[in-house]
Structure formats: C-alpha cells, structure tokens
Design a protein around this motif. Structure first.
Motif, PDB file in Angstrom:
ATOM      1  N   ILE A  42      42.787  59.662  13.449  1.00  0.00           N
ATOM      2  CA  ILE A  42      43.960  60.205  12.781  1.00  0.00           C
ATOM      3  C   ILE A  42      44.135  61.615  13.321  1.00  0.00           C
ATOM      4  O   ILE A  42      43.262  62.465  13.142  1.00  0.00           O
ATOM      5  CB  ILE A  42      43.793  60.221  11.256  1.00  0.00           C
ATOM      6  CG1 ILE A  42      43.610  58.793  10.743  1.00  0.00           C
ATOM      7  CG2 ILE A  42      44.984  60.892  10.595  1.00  0.00           C
ATOM      8  CD1 ILE A  42      43.308  58.696   9.278  1.00  0.00           C
ATOM      9  N   PRO A  43      45.232  61.832  14.014  1.00  0.00           N
ATOM     10  CA  PRO A  43      45.420  63.161  14.601  1.00  0.00           C
ATOM     11  C   PRO A  43      45.549  64.234  13.529  1.00  0.00           C
ATOM     12  O   PRO A  43      46.066  63.992  12.438  1.00  0.00           O
ATOM     13  CB  PRO A  43      46.715  63.029  15.408  1.00  0.00           C
ATOM     14  CG  PRO A  43      47.342  61.756  14.992  1.00  0.00           C
ATOM     15  CD  PRO A  43      46.332  60.935  14.272  1.00  0.00           C
ATOM     16  N   GLU A  44      45.054  65.391  13.844  1.00  0.00           N
ATOM     17  CA  GLU A  44      45.181  66.541  12.960  1.00  0.00           C
ATOM     18  C   GLU A  44      46.425  67.319  13.381  1.00  0.00           C
ATOM     19  O   GLU A  44      46.756  67.390  14.559  1.00  0.00           O
ATOM     20  CB  GLU A  44      43.944  67.431  13.066  1.00  0.00           C
ATOM     21  CG  GLU A  44      42.662  66.763  12.609  1.00  0.00           C
ATOM     22  CD  GLU A  44      42.600  66.606  11.102  1.00  0.00           C
ATOM     23  OE1 GLU A  44      43.087  67.496  10.388  1.00  0.00           O
ATOM     24  OE2 GLU A  44      42.062  65.580  10.647  1.00  0.00           O
ATOM     25  N   TYR A  45      47.093  67.908  12.411  1.00  0.00           N
ATOM     26  CA  TYR A  45      48.306  68.670  12.665  1.00  0.00           C
ATOM     27  C   TYR A  45      48.216  70.046  12.003  1.00  0.00           C
ATOM     28  O   TYR A  45      49.025  70.379  11.139  1.00  0.00           O
ATOM     29  CB  TYR A  45      49.527  67.921  12.126  1.00  0.00           C
ATOM     30  CG  TYR A  45      49.824  66.626  12.830  1.00  0.00           C
ATOM     31  CD1 TYR A  45      50.569  66.622  14.009  1.00  0.00           C
ATOM     32  CD2 TYR A  45      49.393  65.414  12.320  1.00  0.00           C
ATOM     33  CE1 TYR A  45      50.868  65.428  14.659  1.00  0.00           C
ATOM     34  CE2 TYR A  45      49.676  64.220  12.963  1.00  0.00           C
ATOM     35  CZ  TYR A  45      50.415  64.239  14.130  1.00  0.00           C
ATOM     36  OH  TYR A  45      50.707  63.061  14.774  1.00  0.00           O
ATOM     37  N   LEU A  48      52.485  65.507   6.002  1.00  0.00           N
ATOM     38  CA  LEU A  48      52.625  65.742   4.563  1.00  0.00           C
ATOM     39  C   LEU A  48      51.336  65.411   3.815  1.00  0.00           C
ATOM     40  O   LEU A  48      50.988  66.092   2.845  1.00  0.00           O
ATOM     41  CB  LEU A  48      53.803  64.957   3.997  1.00  0.00           C
ATOM     42  CG  LEU A  48      55.189  65.405   4.476  1.00  0.00           C
ATOM     43  CD1 LEU A  48      56.277  64.565   3.850  1.00  0.00           C
ATOM     44  CD2 LEU A  48      55.402  66.876   4.205  1.00  0.00           C
ATOM     45  N   THR A  49      50.637  64.393   4.262  1.00  0.00           N
ATOM     46  CA  THR A  49      49.361  64.045   3.642  1.00  0.00           C
ATOM     47  C   THR A  49      48.353  65.161   3.856  1.00  0.00           C
ATOM     48  O   THR A  49      47.628  65.550   2.936  1.00  0.00           O
ATOM     49  CB  THR A  49      48.817  62.719   4.215  1.00  0.00           C
ATOM     50  OG1 THR A  49      49.756  61.681   3.919  1.00  0.00           O
ATOM     51  CG2 THR A  49      47.458  62.368   3.643  1.00  0.00           C
ATOM     52  N   GLN A  50      48.319  65.698   5.075  1.00  0.00           N
ATOM     53  CA  GLN A  50      47.372  66.778   5.365  1.00  0.00           C
ATOM     54  C   GLN A  50      47.754  68.074   4.658  1.00  0.00           C
ATOM     55  O   GLN A  50      46.891  68.837   4.229  1.00  0.00           O
ATOM     56  CB  GLN A  50      47.276  66.995   6.882  1.00  0.00           C
ATOM     57  CG  GLN A  50      46.588  65.846   7.591  1.00  0.00           C
ATOM     58  CD  GLN A  50      46.663  65.942   9.109  1.00  0.00           C
ATOM     59  OE1 GLN A  50      46.786  67.020   9.664  1.00  0.00           O
ATOM     60  NE2 GLN A  50      46.586  64.792   9.777  1.00  0.00           N
ATOM     61  N   ALA A  51      49.036  68.318   4.502  1.00  0.00           N
ATOM     62  CA  ALA A  51      49.486  69.538   3.813  1.00  0.00           C
ATOM     63  C   ALA A  51      49.259  69.407   2.304  1.00  0.00           C
ATOM     64  O   ALA A  51      48.965  70.393   1.641  1.00  0.00           O
ATOM     65  CB  ALA A  51      50.958  69.805   4.103  1.00  0.00           C
ATOM     66  N   SER A  52      49.412  68.217   1.791  1.00  0.00           N
ATOM     67  CA  SER A  52      49.266  67.867   0.370  1.00  0.00           C
ATOM     68  C   SER A  52      49.866  68.908  -0.589  1.00  0.00           C
ATOM     69  O   SER A  52      49.175  69.464  -1.432  1.00  0.00           O
ATOM     70  CB  SER A  52      47.814  67.575   0.020  1.00  0.00           C
ATOM     71  OG  SER A  52      47.018  68.725   0.139  1.00  0.00           O
ATOM     72  N   PRO A  53      51.163  69.160  -0.451  1.00  0.00           N
ATOM     73  CA  PRO A  53      51.803  70.111  -1.364  1.00  0.00           C
ATOM     74  C   PRO A  53      51.897  69.580  -2.785  1.00  0.00           C
ATOM     75  O   PRO A  53      51.846  68.380  -3.009  1.00  0.00           O
ATOM     76  CB  PRO A  53      53.202  70.303  -0.773  1.00  0.00           C
ATOM     77  CG  PRO A  53      53.368  69.277   0.274  1.00  0.00           C
ATOM     78  CD  PRO A  53      52.074  68.589   0.500  1.00  0.00           C
ATOM     79  N   ASN A  54      52.046  70.488  -3.707  1.00  0.00           N
ATOM     80  CA  ASN A  54      52.236  70.127  -5.109  1.00  0.00           C
ATOM     81  C   ASN A  54      53.742  69.976  -5.333  1.00  0.00           C
ATOM     82  O   ASN A  54      54.454  70.954  -5.580  1.00  0.00           O
ATOM     83  CB  ASN A  54      51.653  71.212  -6.016  1.00  0.00           C
ATOM     84  CG  ASN A  54      51.772  70.872  -7.474  1.00  0.00           C
ATOM     85  OD1 ASN A  54      52.593  70.053  -7.881  1.00  0.00           O
ATOM     86  ND2 ASN A  54      50.946  71.510  -8.279  1.00  0.00           N
ATOM     87  N   TRP A  55      54.231  68.733  -5.234  1.00  0.00           N
ATOM     88  CA  TRP A  55      55.667  68.492  -5.328  1.00  0.00           C
ATOM     89  C   TRP A  55      56.206  68.778  -6.719  1.00  0.00           C
ATOM     90  O   TRP A  55      57.360  69.189  -6.867  1.00  0.00           O
ATOM     91  CB  TRP A  55      55.995  67.058  -4.896  1.00  0.00           C
ATOM     92  CG  TRP A  55      55.630  66.804  -3.465  1.00  0.00           C
ATOM     93  CD1 TRP A  55      54.706  65.914  -3.007  1.00  0.00           C
ATOM     94  CD2 TRP A  55      56.163  67.454  -2.299  1.00  0.00           C
ATOM     95  NE1 TRP A  55      54.636  65.971  -1.622  1.00  0.00           N
ATOM     96  CE2 TRP A  55      55.520  66.904  -1.172  1.00  0.00           C
ATOM     97  CE3 TRP A  55      57.122  68.449  -2.108  1.00  0.00           C
ATOM     98  CZ2 TRP A  55      55.810  67.322   0.131  1.00  0.00           C
ATOM     99  CZ3 TRP A  55      57.406  68.855  -0.810  1.00  0.00           C
ATOM    100  CH2 TRP A  55      56.755  68.300   0.286  1.00  0.00           C
ATOM    101  N   ARG A  56      55.382  68.613  -7.730  1.00  0.00           N
ATOM    102  CA  ARG A  56      55.822  68.938  -9.093  1.00  0.00           C
ATOM    103  C   ARG A  56      56.118  70.433  -9.201  1.00  0.00           C
ATOM    104  O   ARG A  56      57.120  70.843  -9.792  1.00  0.00           O
ATOM    105  CB  ARG A  56      54.761  68.541 -10.115  1.00  0.00           C
ATOM    106  CG  ARG A  56      54.665  67.065 -10.365  1.00  0.00           C
ATOM    107  CD  ARG A  56      53.494  66.790 -11.283  1.00  0.00           C
ATOM    108  NE  ARG A  56      53.755  65.644 -12.117  1.00  0.00           N
ATOM    109  CZ  ARG A  56      53.106  65.371 -13.235  1.00  0.00           C
ATOM    110  NH1 ARG A  56      52.154  66.174 -13.654  1.00  0.00           N
ATOM    111  NH2 ARG A  56      53.407  64.296 -13.927  1.00  0.00           N
TER     112      ARG A  56
END
Length: 173
Positions: A27-30, A69-77
């Motif tokens: 899984i490439p890292e970004y 987006l998975t790697q950034a894992s922002p808090n969308w709420r």
C-alpha cells in the motif's frame, strides 16, 4: 498437538529471521498528499466529498484518493461542525438552513447530526435575528412571518419571535 505446536514455533522462528516471507499487498504511502489534505482542512472546513473533488482535480485516481484520505484520517464530524459554525458566523440561519448547506457541501447525515447537536445554538434567537433583518428591510408583519417559515424556521421558533418580541413584530405594518 505437539506436532502442530512445533510447526507453528518453527514458522515463527523462520519469520523472525526473514527466512519466510508472507505476501502482503504493498500500500503506497502518501505523506506529502496527507500533509496537503491536513493543510487544506486547517485552512477551511471541508467534507470528504470536497477534499476528494479537489484531489481528483489534481489527477489522483479514486483508489489513490481513498488511500490518501484513509492515511490522513480527518475528523469529518469536526469539519462539519466547523462548517456549520462558519455559516452561522456569516449570517443567522434556521436549523433546516444549516442542514441544507452542509448537505450541499457533501457531509453525511451522521456528520450533519453531530454538527447540529454540538452547535449549541438557540434556534429561536436565530429566528429573531432573521426577523429583525426582514423588519429593517421594511417588510410587514405577515410577510416577515411567512418568510421565516420559508427559511425553514419551525412554527415554535416563529411563535417565540411573535410572542416574546410582540412589540418588535407588531410595530411593523
């Protein structure tokens, strides 16, 4: 049982020395893209849909966007809450108005519900601010009340404005 234990022990020893290799998908890292997303979200609130759209315009594939987006894992709420607060800072709105705007931005129902609950807004006060704006523009009482309903304020919120601030609304003819 002893034989199974011996096989597992041997396998673990071989793994620890690198003799056996287990295939795992790469899984490439970004890291640069993750930092870019974090910077985007720090500058202004955005939904996952808005961020994905921005990344898409930069020619990232759907697969890459998903991984970023998975790697950034922002808090969308938290992003939805910031967006809702920013809208209310610009102008008074009904709860329906805030929900409509957040929906247009692409927030999920869960994110919107969280934002609405966490805002701590007295919607009656928002209704009053909008009513005062309409009155200052010269609208008559009946028109103001109709416009408040059209803006998504509840009958209870409109009744609050009418009852608690009777002189304000009644003085307009």
């Amino acid at each position: 049982m002893k034989r199974l234990f011996a096989i597992l022990l041997s396998f673990m020893i071989l793994l620890s020395f690198g003799a056996c290799k287990v295939d795992t998908p790469d899984i490439p890292e970004y890291p640069e893209e993750v930092q870019m997303v974090e910077n985007m979200l720090e500058n202004r609130p955005m939904s996952a849909v808005q961020v994905a759209s921005a990344l898409s315009k930069l020619s990232y594939s759907d697969e890459q966007i998903s991984q970023i987006l998975t790697q950034a894992s922002p808090n969308w709420r938290a992003q939805a809450l910031r967006a809702a607060q920013a809208e209310l800072d610009e102008r008074p709105l009904s709860q329906v108005g805030v929900i409509t705007i957040l929906t247009e931005y692409g927030y999920t129902v869960d994110e919107i519900n969280y934002a609405i609950s966490a805002l701590g807004v007295r919607w009656e006060d928002q209704c009053l601010y909008v009513a005062m704006d309409y009155i200052s523009q010269g609208y008559d009482k009946e028109t103001v009340l109709k416009m408040l309903a059209d803006d998504g304020f509840t009958q209870s919120e409109i009744a609050y404005v009418h009852a608690q601030h009777y002189a304000l609304v009644e003085g307009v003819e």
